[in-house]
Design a protein around this motif. Structure first.
Motif, PDB file in Angstrom:
ATOM      1  N   LYS A 283       0.852  -1.184   0.000  1.00 48.18           N
ATOM      2  CA  LYS A 283       0.000   0.000   0.000  1.00 48.18           C
ATOM      3  C   LYS A 283       0.893   1.242   0.000  1.00 48.18           C
ATOM      4  O   LYS A 283       1.638   1.468   0.966  1.00 48.18           O
ATOM      5  N   GLN A 284       0.826   2.023  -1.060  1.00 51.54           N
ATOM      6  CA  GLN A 284       1.634   3.239  -1.166  1.00 51.54           C
ATOM      7  C   GLN A 284       0.828   4.413  -0.645  1.00 51.54           C
ATOM      8  O   GLN A 284      -0.297   4.672  -1.107  1.00 51.54           O
ATOM      9  N   THR A 285       1.370   5.136   0.318  1.00 54.08           N
ATOM     10  CA  THR A 285       0.728   6.311   0.888  1.00 54.08           C
ATOM     11  C   THR A 285       1.743   7.440   0.920  1.00 54.08           C
ATOM     12  O   THR A 285       2.614   7.480   1.795  1.00 54.08           O
ATOM     13  N   GLY A 286       1.669   8.334  -0.054  1.00 57.36           N
ATOM     14  CA  GLY A 286       2.674   9.383  -0.154  1.00 57.36           C
ATOM     15  C   GLY A 286       4.041   8.774  -0.381  1.00 57.36           C
ATOM     16  O   GLY A 286       4.236   7.966  -1.290  1.00 57.36           O
ATOM     17  N   ASP A 287       4.990   9.106   0.474  1.00 55.62           N
ATOM     18  CA  ASP A 287       6.342   8.565   0.353  1.00 55.62           C
ATOM     19  C   ASP A 287       6.508   7.223   1.070  1.00 55.62           C
ATOM     20  O   ASP A 287       7.594   6.650   1.047  1.00 55.62           O
ATOM     21  N   THR A 288       5.462   6.762   1.719  1.00 58.29           N
ATOM     22  CA  THR A 288       5.562   5.544   2.511  1.00 58.29           C
ATOM     23  C   THR A 288       4.948   4.353   1.782  1.00 58.29           C
ATOM     24  O   THR A 288       3.815   4.436   1.288  1.00 58.29           O
ATOM     25  N   CYS A 289       5.690   3.257   1.736  1.00 58.16           N
ATOM     26  CA  CYS A 289       5.159   2.012   1.196  1.00 58.16           C
ATOM     27  C   CYS A 289       4.969   1.030   2.341  1.00 58.16           C
ATOM     28  O   CYS A 289       5.941   0.643   3.002  1.00 58.16           O
ATOM     29  N   PHE A 290       3.708   0.660   2.597  1.00 59.01           N
ATOM     30  CA  PHE A 290       3.398  -0.314   3.640  1.00 59.01           C
ATOM     31  C   PHE A 290       3.425  -1.710   3.045  1.00 59.01           C
ATOM     32  O   PHE A 290       2.784  -1.964   2.018  1.00 59.01           O
ATOM     33  N   ALA A 291       4.176  -2.593   3.685  1.00 60.03           N
ATOM     34  CA  ALA A 291       4.133  -4.012   3.342  1.00 60.03           C
ATOM     35  C   ALA A 291       3.311  -4.689   4.432  1.00 60.03           C
ATOM     36  O   ALA A 291       3.772  -4.874   5.567  1.00 60.03           O
ATOM     37  N   GLY A 292       2.054  -5.020   4.095  1.00 58.84           N
ATOM     38  CA  GLY A 292       1.148  -5.619   5.071  1.00 58.84           C
ATOM     39  C   GLY A 292       1.249  -7.129   5.052  1.00 58.84           C
ATOM     40  O   GLY A 292       1.031  -7.759   4.013  1.00 58.84           O
ATOM     41  N   VAL A 293       1.589  -7.722   6.197  1.00 59.04           N
ATOM     42  CA  VAL A 293       1.848  -9.162   6.260  1.00 59.04           C
ATOM     43  C   VAL A 293       0.714  -9.895   6.974  1.00 59.04           C
ATOM     44  O   VAL A 293      -0.158  -9.268   7.587  1.00 59.04           O
ATOM     45  N   ASN A 294       0.749 -11.220   6.892  1.00 61.93           N
ATOM     46  CA  ASN A 294      -0.326 -12.036   7.454  1.00 61.93           C
ATOM     47  C   ASN A 294      -0.090 -12.361   8.927  1.00 61.93           C
ATOM     48  O   ASN A 294      -0.293 -13.485   9.388  1.00 61.93           O
ATOM     49  N   SER A 295       0.336 -11.364   9.666  1.00 65.91           N
ATOM     50  CA  SER A 295       0.575 -11.499  11.098  1.00 65.91           C
ATOM     51  C   SER A 295       0.365 -10.135  11.729  1.00 65.91           C
ATOM     52  O   SER A 295      -0.081  -9.193  11.068  1.00 65.91           O
ATOM     53  N   GLY A 296       0.676 -10.043  13.012  1.00 65.63           N
ATOM     54  CA  GLY A 296       0.524  -8.766  13.693  1.00 65.63           C
ATOM     55  C   GLY A 296       1.049  -8.845  15.112  1.00 65.63           C
ATOM     56  O   GLY A 296       1.749  -9.797  15.482  1.00 65.63           O
ATOM     57  N   LEU A 297       0.703  -7.839  15.920  1.00 65.77           N
ATOM     58  CA  LEU A 297       1.203  -7.824  17.294  1.00 65.77           C
ATOM     59  C   LEU A 297       0.640  -8.982  18.111  1.00 65.77           C
ATOM     60  O   LEU A 297       1.137  -9.279  19.198  1.00 65.77           O
ATOM     61  N   ASN A 298      -0.396  -9.636  17.583  1.00 69.20           N
ATOM     62  CA  ASN A 298      -0.916 -10.818  18.271  1.00 69.20           C
ATOM     63  C   ASN A 298       0.052 -11.990  18.206  1.00 69.20           C
ATOM     64  O   ASN A 298      -0.036 -12.923  18.998  1.00 69.20           O
ATOM     65  N   HIS A 299       1.009 -11.948  17.262  1.00 65.65           N
ATOM     66  CA  HIS A 299       1.997 -13.014  17.134  1.00 65.65           C
ATOM     67  C   HIS A 299       3.379 -12.586  17.596  1.00 65.65           C
ATOM     68  O   HIS A 299       4.147 -13.410  18.094  1.00 65.65           O
ATOM     69  N   LEU A 300       3.704 -11.323  17.402  1.00 63.51           N
ATOM     70  CA  LEU A 300       5.013 -10.796  17.811  1.00 63.51           C
ATOM     71  C   LEU A 300       4.803  -9.386  18.339  1.00 63.51           C
ATOM     72  O   LEU A 300       4.775  -8.418  17.577  1.00 63.51           O
ATOM     73  N   ILE A 301       4.661  -9.283  19.652  1.00 64.86           N
ATOM     74  CA  ILE A 301       4.295  -8.007  20.266  1.00 64.86           C
ATOM     75  C   ILE A 301       5.499  -7.139  20.631  1.00 64.86           C
ATOM     76  O   ILE A 301       5.373  -5.947  20.891  1.00 64.86           O
ATOM     77  N   ASP A 349       2.823 -11.551  -1.825  1.00 69.21           N
ATOM     78  CA  ASP A 349       3.039 -12.999  -1.685  1.00 69.21           C
ATOM     79  C   ASP A 349       4.482 -13.370  -1.368  1.00 69.21           C
ATOM     80  O   ASP A 349       4.780 -14.562  -1.169  1.00 69.21           O
ATOM     81  N   ASP A 350       5.397 -12.385  -1.303  1.00 70.16           N
ATOM     82  CA  ASP A 350       6.764 -12.696  -0.883  1.00 70.16           C
ATOM     83  C   ASP A 350       6.773 -13.159   0.572  1.00 70.16           C
ATOM     84  O   ASP A 350       5.889 -12.828   1.369  1.00 70.16           O
TER      85      ASP A 350
END
Length: 405
Positions: A283-301, A349-350
């Motif tokens: 997801k590109q937002t201005g100068d920032t590119c977000f790489a959204g992965v299939n995990s979150g703070l619920n797995h690695l806080i 998918d990487d």
């Protein structure tokens, strides 16, 4: 060179077991333990693995197999250690603001016990007197560790009996005829400066004269491991030399040799752990590119909890041109793993790997957002085996009681 799992191995494991996935390398744990043994070979040192870092029973069984003992922070960890095959004499339980009934349970199981409050020390004396050797956890009023959230020895910490209350400790010991075998401190996590341990030793050595039955000085754990590339961890070889000199000095002063105990957790398992995720969206937002992965703070806080750093690599496009990314999770909460991190070009998918994921990763995982906890895999003798299956919807509902309408 330390043993590591290659990108190719990790990709194969991800393909076989899916993601998100925790992977642990048994031989790397063994290497870390052997390094400690070598560093303290000239000292009467015993190591208790702080199993709060990672309690999977298969990991505990491996740690037992290499000769290490177990340090526990709850009565359930004590029970897990015993189920993993540790003898009670190889298990240490250090209490922390717990009901006295938990201490009684630990004593009934025959493990070593450290007590961290005047209240429970008095209760212990009333219940057991001199019949059961016990340790005292003291707060040395030393500020140490990576940050305040993981520092446990400073003068505002909840841990241990403040060293300035030593007269009250001695009154209880005398009144109840307690058998004090161990004096214990633990100043924090991520301690790089060897001098911090020297300060702790100084605090305890000044108290040795008050405890004629003392056998053990327990310096806790907290050895720093390198997270970022080029970072250095605790120089355990230098620490071994320092401890040897300090304990020889106390032997000359008091005419008796004391054992030294350590409780390494992260040091043994952190670098042996890998966390594998897959990229859902870019997801590109201005100068920032977000790489959204299939995990979150619920797995690695850890990154959100106390700002910890985990090195991240793209293992499915390792030769890609590095670009800056915000690596973020899929939880309905801000769950940023890394900001403006230079990573080989990421495509949807990487597969990404988080390094140093063996300690306080899965152990602090939750089902927040009703998402499943990940699976765990142990690699030993070049063979990857499942040691915890991924959650299912049945697991989410397993302990809920559905009321009748």
């Amino acid at each position: 060179m330390p043993q590591v799992l290659t990108h190719h191995q990790l990709l194969e494991i991800a393909g076989e077991f899916g993601t998100p996935l925790y992977v642990y390398h048994a031989e790397r744990i063994t290497e870390q333990y052997q390094r400690l043994r070598a560093a303290f070979r000239e000292t009467d040192a015993t190591f208790f693995y702080a199993c709060k870092a990672l309690t999977n029973i298969n990991v505990l069984r491996h740690i037992k197999s290499i000769g290490c003992n177990a340090d526990c922070s709850s009565i359930n960890e004590v029970k897990l250690a015993l189920l993993a095959g540790f003898e009670p004499s190889k298990v240490l339980y250090t209490s922390n603001n717990i009901a006295f009934s938990e201490i009684e349970a630990a004593v009934s199981l025959g493990v070593h016990v450290n007590i961290d409050s005047l209240s429970n020390l008095r209760k212990f004396g009333e219940r057991y007197g001199h019949s059961y050797p016990v340790g005292i956890r003291l707060r040395p009023n030393i500020m140490a560790g990576g940050n305040l959230k993981i520092s446990t020895g400073h003068n505002k910490s909840k841990f241990g009996i403040p060293v300035e209350d030593i007269d009250q400790v001695l009154d209880i010991v005398k009144e109840k005829n307690l058998h004090i075998r161990t004096l214990h401190i633990h100043t924090g996590s991520e301690i790089k400066d060897v001098e911090v341990f020297a300060k702790g030793i100084e605090v305890l050595f000044n108290l040795v004269k008050h405890f004629p039955e003392l056998e053990v000085i327990d310096l806790g754990g907290g050895f720093k491991v390198p997270y970022a590339p080029g970072e250095e961890g605790t120089d355990v070889e230098l620490l071994g030399k320092s401890v040897k000199a300090e304990f020889e000095a106390i032997a000359k002063i008091y005419g008796r040799r004391l054992q030294v105990w350590f409780e390494p957790g992260k040091f043994l398992v952190s670098e042996a752990g890998y966390f594998l995720v897959q990229v859902n969206v870019l997801k590109q937002t201005g100068d920032t590119c977000f790489a959204g992965v299939n995990s979150g703070l619920n797995h690695l806080i850890r990154p959100m909890f106390y700002g910890s750093y985990h090195h991240i690599e793209n293992i499915s496009n390792a030769s890609g041109v590095p670009e800056p990314y915000h690596v973020v999770g899929n939880i309905c909460e801000t769950d940023t793993f890394a900001e403006d991190r230079m990573i080989a070009e990421i495509r949807e998918d990487d597969y990404l790997v988080f390094y140093n994921a063996g300690a306080y990763g899965f152990e602090m995982a939750s089902n927040y957002n009703s998402r499943f906890k990940p699976a765990e895999v142990l690699v030993k003798d070049n063979k990857a085996r499942l040691i915890r299956r991924r959650d299912t919807m049945e697991d989410i509902l397993a302990t809920q009681v559905v009321l009748e309408d």
